[in-house]
Design a protein around this motif. Sequence first.
Motif, PDB file in Angstrom:
ATOM      1  N   GLU A 192      -8.679  13.888  -3.110  1.00 12.10           N
ATOM      2  CA  GLU A 192      -8.351  13.466  -4.472  1.00 12.10           C
ATOM      3  C   GLU A 192      -8.038  11.960  -4.518  1.00 12.10           C
ATOM      4  O   GLU A 192      -7.010  11.541  -5.044  1.00 12.10           O
ATOM      5  CB  GLU A 192      -7.155  14.276  -5.009  1.00 12.10           C
ATOM      6  N   PRO A 193      -8.941  11.135  -3.981  1.00  6.61           N
ATOM      7  CA  PRO A 193      -8.659   9.694  -3.925  1.00  6.61           C
ATOM      8  C   PRO A 193      -8.544   9.040  -5.299  1.00  6.61           C
ATOM      9  O   PRO A 193      -7.938   7.975  -5.428  1.00  6.61           O
ATOM     10  CB  PRO A 193      -9.849   9.128  -3.137  1.00  6.61           C
ATOM     11  N   GLU A 194      -9.089   9.689  -6.307  1.00  3.18           N
ATOM     12  CA  GLU A 194      -8.995   9.136  -7.660  1.00  3.18           C
ATOM     13  C   GLU A 194      -7.563   9.139  -8.190  1.00  3.18           C
ATOM     14  O   GLU A 194      -7.262   8.502  -9.199  1.00  3.18           O
ATOM     15  CB  GLU A 194      -9.918   9.904  -8.624  1.00  3.18           C
ATOM     16  N   HIS A 195      -6.662   9.824  -7.490  1.00  2.00           N
ATOM     17  CA  HIS A 195      -5.251   9.888  -7.879  1.00  2.00           C
ATOM     18  C   HIS A 195      -4.364   9.118  -6.890  1.00  2.00           C
ATOM     19  O   HIS A 195      -3.195   9.439  -6.715  1.00  2.00           O
ATOM     20  CB  HIS A 195      -4.782  11.336  -7.977  1.00  2.00           C
ATOM     21  N   ALA A 196      -4.944   8.115  -6.235  1.00  2.00           N
ATOM     22  CA  ALA A 196      -4.206   7.321  -5.248  1.00  2.00           C
ATOM     23  C   ALA A 196      -4.142   5.861  -5.692  1.00  2.00           C
ATOM     24  O   ALA A 196      -5.116   5.311  -6.211  1.00  2.00           O
ATOM     25  CB  ALA A 196      -4.880   7.428  -3.885  1.00  2.00           C
ATOM     26  N   PHE A 197      -2.976   5.249  -5.459  1.00  3.79           N
ATOM     27  CA  PHE A 197      -2.736   3.866  -5.848  1.00  3.79           C
ATOM     28  C   PHE A 197      -2.097   3.110  -4.697  1.00  3.79           C
ATOM     29  O   PHE A 197      -1.464   3.713  -3.832  1.00  3.79           O
ATOM     30  CB  PHE A 197      -1.776   3.818  -7.052  1.00  3.79           C
ATOM     31  N   VAL A 198      -2.263   1.796  -4.713  1.00  7.08           N
ATOM     32  CA  VAL A 198      -1.582   0.958  -3.726  1.00  7.08           C
ATOM     33  C   VAL A 198      -0.870  -0.183  -4.439  1.00  7.08           C
ATOM     34  O   VAL A 198      -1.259  -0.597  -5.535  1.00  7.08           O
ATOM     35  CB  VAL A 198      -2.549   0.381  -2.654  1.00  7.08           C
ATOM     36  N   ALA A 199       0.180  -0.669  -3.802  1.00  4.85           N
ATOM     37  CA  ALA A 199       0.871  -1.888  -4.223  1.00  4.85           C
ATOM     38  C   ALA A 199       0.425  -2.963  -3.251  1.00  4.85           C
ATOM     39  O   ALA A 199       0.358  -2.733  -2.041  1.00  4.85           O
ATOM     40  CB  ALA A 199       2.382  -1.697  -4.169  1.00  4.85           C
ATOM     41  N   GLU A 200       0.127  -4.135  -3.772  1.00  2.00           N
ATOM     42  CA  GLU A 200      -0.431  -5.199  -2.952  1.00  2.00           C
ATOM     43  C   GLU A 200       0.257  -6.532  -3.277  1.00  2.00           C
ATOM     44  O   GLU A 200       0.509  -6.829  -4.444  1.00  2.00           O
ATOM     45  CB  GLU A 200      -1.934  -5.282  -3.257  1.00  2.00           C
ATOM     46  N   VAL A 201       0.556  -7.295  -2.239  1.00  2.00           N
ATOM     47  CA  VAL A 201       1.117  -8.636  -2.388  1.00  2.00           C
ATOM     48  C   VAL A 201       0.247  -9.594  -1.574  1.00  2.00           C
ATOM     49  O   VAL A 201       0.056  -9.372  -0.367  1.00  2.00           O
ATOM     50  CB  VAL A 201       2.590  -8.698  -1.895  1.00  2.00           C
ATOM     51  N   ASP A 202      -0.283 -10.594  -2.226  1.00  2.00           N
ATOM     52  CA  ASP A 202      -1.119 -11.603  -1.555  1.00  2.00           C
ATOM     53  C   ASP A 202      -2.212 -10.974  -0.686  1.00  2.00           C
ATOM     54  O   ASP A 202      -2.425 -11.373   0.456  1.00  2.00           O
ATOM     55  CB  ASP A 202      -0.258 -12.549  -0.717  1.00  2.00           C
ATOM     56  N   GLY A 203      -2.867  -9.933  -1.204  1.00  2.00           N
ATOM     57  CA  GLY A 203      -3.953  -9.277  -0.491  1.00  2.00           C
ATOM     58  C   GLY A 203      -3.513  -8.280   0.573  1.00  2.00           C
ATOM     59  O   GLY A 203      -4.353  -7.663   1.226  1.00  2.00           O
ATOM     60  N   LYS A 204      -2.217  -8.096   0.738  1.00  2.00           N
ATOM     61  CA  LYS A 204      -1.695  -7.171   1.756  1.00  2.00           C
ATOM     62  C   LYS A 204      -1.155  -5.919   1.063  1.00  2.00           C
ATOM     63  O   LYS A 204      -0.330  -6.010   0.151  1.00  2.00           O
ATOM     64  CB  LYS A 204      -0.568  -7.850   2.535  1.00  2.00           C
ATOM     65  N   VAL A 205      -1.607  -4.738   1.523  1.00  2.00           N
ATOM     66  CA  VAL A 205      -1.101  -3.472   0.988  1.00  2.00           C
ATOM     67  C   VAL A 205       0.302  -3.257   1.539  1.00  2.00           C
ATOM     68  O   VAL A 205       0.517  -3.280   2.753  1.00  2.00           O
ATOM     69  CB  VAL A 205      -2.029  -2.296   1.359  1.00  2.00           C
ATOM     70  N   ILE A 206       1.261  -3.038   0.632  1.00  2.00           N
ATOM     71  CA  ILE A 206       2.662  -2.902   1.039  1.00  2.00           C
ATOM     72  C   ILE A 206       3.271  -1.561   0.617  1.00  2.00           C
ATOM     73  O   ILE A 206       4.422  -1.279   0.903  1.00  2.00           O
ATOM     74  CB  ILE A 206       3.517  -4.044   0.457  1.00  2.00           C
ATOM     75  N   GLY A 207       2.467  -0.741  -0.071  1.00  2.00           N
ATOM     76  CA  GLY A 207       2.950   0.563  -0.496  1.00  2.00           C
ATOM     77  C   GLY A 207       1.815   1.379  -1.061  1.00  2.00           C
ATOM     78  O   GLY A 207       0.733   0.860  -1.356  1.00  2.00           O
ATOM     79  N   TYR A 208       2.070   2.670  -1.204  1.00  2.00           N
ATOM     80  CA  TYR A 208       1.050   3.549  -1.761  1.00  2.00           C
ATOM     81  C   TYR A 208       1.708   4.729  -2.471  1.00  2.00           C
ATOM     82  O   TYR A 208       2.858   5.077  -2.213  1.00  2.00           O
ATOM     83  CB  TYR A 208       0.097   4.059  -0.671  1.00  2.00           C
ATOM     84  N   GLY A 209       0.946   5.331  -3.354  1.00  2.00           N
ATOM     85  CA  GLY A 209       1.342   6.566  -4.025  1.00  2.00           C
ATOM     86  C   GLY A 209       0.117   7.446  -4.148  1.00  2.00           C
ATOM     87  O   GLY A 209      -0.967   6.966  -4.498  1.00  2.00           O
ATOM     88  N   VAL A 210       0.270   8.701  -3.799  1.00  2.00           N
ATOM     89  CA  VAL A 210      -0.839   9.664  -3.871  1.00  2.00           C
ATOM     90  C   VAL A 210      -0.341  10.924  -4.570  1.00  2.00           C
ATOM     91  O   VAL A 210       0.837  11.269  -4.472  1.00  2.00           O
ATOM     92  CB  VAL A 210      -1.374  10.017  -2.459  1.00  2.00           C
ATOM     93  N   CYS A 211      -1.230  11.577  -5.297  1.00  2.00           N
ATOM     94  CA  CYS A 211      -0.822  12.832  -5.923  1.00  2.00           C
ATOM     95  C   CYS A 211      -1.992  13.794  -5.988  1.00  2.00           C
ATOM     96  O   CYS A 211      -3.152  13.406  -5.911  1.00  2.00           O
ATOM     97  CB  CYS A 211      -0.207  12.610  -7.299  1.00  2.00           C
ATOM     98  N   SER A 212      -1.658  15.063  -6.104  1.00  2.00           N
ATOM     99  CA  SER A 212      -2.648  16.125  -6.226  1.00  2.00           C
ATOM    100  C   SER A 212      -2.534  16.751  -7.610  1.00  2.00           C
ATOM    101  O   SER A 212      -1.462  17.188  -8.012  1.00  2.00           O
ATOM    102  CB  SER A 212      -2.409  17.195  -5.163  1.00  2.00           C
TER     103      SER A 212
END
Length: 180
Positions: free
Chosen positions: A43-63
């Motif tokens: 279910e990648p369509e329900h996944a998000f990332v937080a990014e700072v200066d091109g670096k992924v620093i967090g994520y959220g996923v849901c079903s």
Amino acid sequence: MIIRKYLEKDYASVADICKKTAKKGYQTNVACWLFLDYYLESEPEHAFVAEVDGKVIGYGVCSLNDRLYFKEMKEKWIPKIASYAIYLGLFSRLSLWFNLYITKTYQCSFHMNISKDYQGKGIGKKLLDAMILHIRQYQKNFLYCITENKKTMGYGFYRHYGFRQVKSFMGAKVLVYKIN
């Protein structure tokens, strides 16, 4: 800082965050098998990332598809976990049945993590805001997560955000947020 949809190229960064923020004993691929890989593969369509200066620093996923989640966890991910450590496989199987029970009422499970260096800076709130806005499009009423116990940083964060505790399972707490 931006919140955006997850892309396949983000996997290594997201997996690294998952492992580094996992509790002791889970800081291997097991953390990803338990908390991440189903969501990103199915279910990648329900996944998000937080990014700072091109670096992924967090994520959220849901079903949003509880039947698929249950089927794939049971057939694919739990056997992988059990092959690593039988006790983790047994615990995961119990947790899966509990999740199935919870999902009948509360619909959408999710998992979220922020790199330790960026925790406590409002990024989790922005990530959760984006996920909830996304889920609203699907006419879902509830979002839930399970935290290890009341002493975790996540428990306090979710309670402050507006989640309420509805159940307990082997010490873990089920927290629910009413979306609509």
